[in-house]
Design a protein around this motif. Structure first.
Motif, PDB file in Angstrom:
ATOM      1  N   GLY A  60       0.853  -1.288  -0.118  1.00  0.00           N
ATOM      2  CA  GLY A  60       0.042  -0.009   0.075  1.00  0.00           C
ATOM      3  C   GLY A  60       0.854   1.078  -0.250  1.00  0.00           C
ATOM      4  N   GLU A  61       0.111   2.320   0.319  1.00  0.00           N
ATOM      5  CA  GLU A  61       0.686   3.608   0.363  1.00  0.00           C
ATOM      6  C   GLU A  61       0.872   4.140   1.487  1.00  0.00           C
ATOM      7  N   VAL A  62       2.060   5.034   1.939  1.00  0.00           N
ATOM      8  CA  VAL A  62       2.047   5.515   3.178  1.00  0.00           C
ATOM      9  C   VAL A  62       1.078   6.714   3.269  1.00  0.00           C
ATOM     10  N   VAL A  84      -0.759   3.188   7.002  1.00  0.00           N
ATOM     11  CA  VAL A  84      -0.576   2.740   5.353  1.00  0.00           C
ATOM     12  C   VAL A  84      -2.124   2.359   5.011  1.00  0.00           C
ATOM     13  N   GLN A  85      -2.068   2.958   3.859  1.00  0.00           N
ATOM     14  CA  GLN A  85      -3.553   2.916   3.087  1.00  0.00           C
ATOM     15  C   GLN A  85      -3.556   1.368   2.226  1.00  0.00           C
ATOM     16  N   LEU A  86      -4.119   0.340   2.383  1.00  0.00           N
ATOM     17  CA  LEU A  86      -4.276  -0.784   1.763  1.00  0.00           C
ATOM     18  C   LEU A  86      -5.645  -0.828   1.081  1.00  0.00           C
ATOM     19  N   GLY A  87      -5.705  -0.615  -0.081  1.00  0.00           N
ATOM     20  CA  GLY A  87      -6.909  -0.395  -0.769  1.00  0.00           C
ATOM     21  C   GLY A  87      -7.899   0.594  -0.241  1.00  0.00           C
ATOM     22  N   GLU A  88      -8.898   0.279   0.136  1.00  0.00           N
ATOM     23  CA  GLU A  88      -9.909   1.380   1.039  1.00  0.00           C
ATOM     24  C   GLU A  88      -9.639   1.360   2.428  1.00  0.00           C
ATOM     25  N   ALA A  89      -9.016   0.344   2.846  1.00  0.00           N
ATOM     26  CA  ALA A  89      -8.790   0.107   4.706  1.00  0.00           C
ATOM     27  C   ALA A  89      -7.054   1.035   4.782  1.00  0.00           C
ATOM     28  N   ILE A 101       5.461  10.149   3.203  1.00  0.00           N
ATOM     29  CA  ILE A 101       4.077  10.024   2.734  1.00  0.00           C
ATOM     30  C   ILE A 101       3.859   9.941   1.054  1.00  0.00           C
ATOM     31  N   GLY A 102       3.219   8.966   0.567  1.00  0.00           N
ATOM     32  CA  GLY A 102       3.090   8.609  -0.713  1.00  0.00           C
ATOM     33  C   GLY A 102       3.945   7.324  -1.118  1.00  0.00           C
ATOM     34  N   ASP A 103       5.100   7.155  -0.389  1.00  0.00           N
ATOM     35  CA  ASP A 103       5.900   5.776  -0.771  1.00  0.00           C
ATOM     36  C   ASP A 103       5.127   4.555  -0.690  1.00  0.00           C
ATOM     37  N   THR A 104       5.409   3.607  -1.440  1.00  0.00           N
ATOM     38  CA  THR A 104       4.867   2.545  -1.663  1.00  0.00           C
ATOM     39  C   THR A 104       5.563   1.467  -0.635  1.00  0.00           C
ATOM     40  N   VAL A 105       4.979   0.747   0.199  1.00  0.00           N
ATOM     41  CA  VAL A 105       5.339  -0.354   1.153  1.00  0.00           C
ATOM     42  C   VAL A 105       5.024  -1.565   0.964  1.00  0.00           C
ATOM     43  N   THR A 106       5.508  -2.507   1.580  1.00  0.00           N
ATOM     44  CA  THR A 106       4.816  -3.886   1.505  1.00  0.00           C
ATOM     45  C   THR A 106       5.057  -4.764   2.903  1.00  0.00           C
ATOM     46  N   LEU A 107       4.328  -5.285   3.355  1.00  0.00           N
ATOM     47  CA  LEU A 107       4.142  -6.006   4.502  1.00  0.00           C
ATOM     48  C   LEU A 107       5.390  -6.802   4.490  1.00  0.00           C
ATOM     49  N   SER A 108       6.420  -6.708   5.309  1.00  0.00           N
ATOM     50  CA  SER A 108       7.626  -7.626   5.106  1.00  0.00           C
ATOM     51  C   SER A 108       8.050  -8.462   6.662  1.00  0.00           C
ATOM     52  N   ASP A 109       7.155  -8.376   7.587  1.00  0.00           N
ATOM     53  CA  ASP A 109       7.482  -8.883   8.888  1.00  0.00           C
ATOM     54  C   ASP A 109       6.293  -8.617   9.799  1.00  0.00           C
ATOM     55  N   VAL A 110       6.444  -9.256  10.971  1.00  0.00           N
ATOM     56  CA  VAL A 110       5.552  -9.071  12.083  1.00  0.00           C
ATOM     57  C   VAL A 110       6.297  -8.765  13.369  1.00  0.00           C
ATOM     58  N   PHE A 111       6.003  -7.720  13.902  1.00  0.00           N
ATOM     59  CA  PHE A 111       6.529  -7.167  15.353  1.00  0.00           C
ATOM     60  C   PHE A 111       5.592  -7.855  16.300  1.00  0.00           C
ATOM     61  N   GLU A 112       6.289  -8.555  17.323  1.00  0.00           N
ATOM     62  CA  GLU A 112       5.390  -9.285  18.315  1.00  0.00           C
ATOM     63  C   GLU A 112       5.889  -8.765  19.741  1.00  0.00           C
ATOM     64  N   HIS A 113       4.919  -8.246  20.609  1.00  0.00           N
ATOM     65  CA  HIS A 113       5.397  -7.793  21.973  1.00  0.00           C
ATOM     66  C   HIS A 113       4.455  -8.459  22.802  1.00  0.00           C
ATOM     67  N   GLU A 114       5.015  -9.310  23.820  1.00  0.00           N
ATOM     68  CA  GLU A 114       3.979  -9.782  24.693  1.00  0.00           C
ATOM     69  C   GLU A 114       2.885 -10.670  23.873  1.00  0.00           C
ATOM     70  N   GLY A 115       3.063 -11.230  23.093  1.00  0.00           N
ATOM     71  CA  GLY A 115       2.141 -12.115  22.204  1.00  0.00           C
ATOM     72  C   GLY A 115       1.299 -11.333  21.191  1.00  0.00           C
ATOM     73  N   GLN A 116       1.581  -9.867  21.231  1.00  0.00           N
ATOM     74  CA  GLN A 116       0.513  -9.073  20.362  1.00  0.00           C
ATOM     75  C   GLN A 116       1.307  -8.562  19.090  1.00  0.00           C
ATOM     76  N   PHE A 121       6.249  -2.973   7.899  1.00  0.00           N
ATOM     77  CA  PHE A 121       6.444  -2.516   6.545  1.00  0.00           C
ATOM     78  C   PHE A 121       7.679  -2.199   6.014  1.00  0.00           C
ATOM     79  N   GLU A 122       8.068  -2.284   4.650  1.00  0.00           N
ATOM     80  CA  GLU A 122       9.148  -1.838   4.247  1.00  0.00           C
ATOM     81  C   GLU A 122       9.043  -1.080   2.742  1.00  0.00           C
ATOM     82  N   SER A 123       9.946  -0.228   2.488  1.00  0.00           N
ATOM     83  CA  SER A 123       9.841   0.160   1.068  1.00  0.00           C
ATOM     84  C   SER A 123       9.710  -0.554   0.057  1.00  0.00           C
ATOM     85  N   VAL A 124       9.170  -0.418  -0.899  1.00  0.00           N
ATOM     86  CA  VAL A 124       9.289  -1.138  -2.401  1.00  0.00           C
ATOM     87  C   VAL A 124       9.721  -0.100  -3.184  1.00  0.00           C
ATOM     88  N   GLU A 125      11.057  -0.855  -3.676  1.00  0.00           N
ATOM     89  CA  GLU A 125      11.935   0.319  -4.529  1.00  0.00           C
ATOM     90  C   GLU A 125      11.251   0.245  -5.940  1.00  0.00           C
TER      91      GLU A 125
END
Length: 125
Positions: A60-62, A84-89, A101-116, A121-125
């Motif tokens: 999506g877009e930042v 991050v704007q992912l389609g309509e959400a 703002i306006g950069d394209t990013v993609t889901l790259s990992d999951v950060f987990e703290h206390e099970g949550q 996201f990381e930039s898409v070149e």
């Protein structure tokens, strides 16, 4: 998008399990079409309870970004967040590099703290 079986009702547990597996789930209102990126009991726009689980795009877009200079207990200071704007959400997640703002990013990992989990996201070149 993946070809996973979507839960009929989106709960925090099903949302977080899907995120841990690299899939972003959200909801779409059958009455007004509004989409959200987190479980809700009712549509935040029109109040309808006729909402379905959907799979969100992972690229999506930042929409906005910030750096947290004074962090909450348990977090290192200086971490970056973005809406991050992912389609309509829109969703909030960490960003692993400098974004604007306006950069394209993609889901790259999951950060987990206390099970949550939260998306990273990381930039898409």
């Amino acid at each position: 998008m993946s070809q996973i079986e979507l839960p009929e009702s989106l709960t925090y547990e099903s949302w977080s399990e899907s995120l841990k597996n690299g899939t972003l789930l959200g909801q779409e209102c059958a009455d007004c079409g509004h989409q959200t990126a987190a479980p809700k009991a009712a549509c935040v726009r029109c109040g309808s309870r006729d909402i379905a689980t959907i799979e969100l795009e992972t690229t999506g877009e930042v929409y906005s970004e910030t750096t947290i200079a004074v962090s909450p207990l348990g977090f290192d200071a200086g971490f970056k967040l973005a809406v991050v704007q992912l389609g309509e959400a829109k969703t909030v997640g960490r960003v692993s590099d400098d974004v604007e703002i306006g950069d394209t990013v993609t889901l790259s990992d999951v950060f987990e703290h206390e099970g949550q989990p939260s998306p990273v996201f990381e930039s898409v070149e």
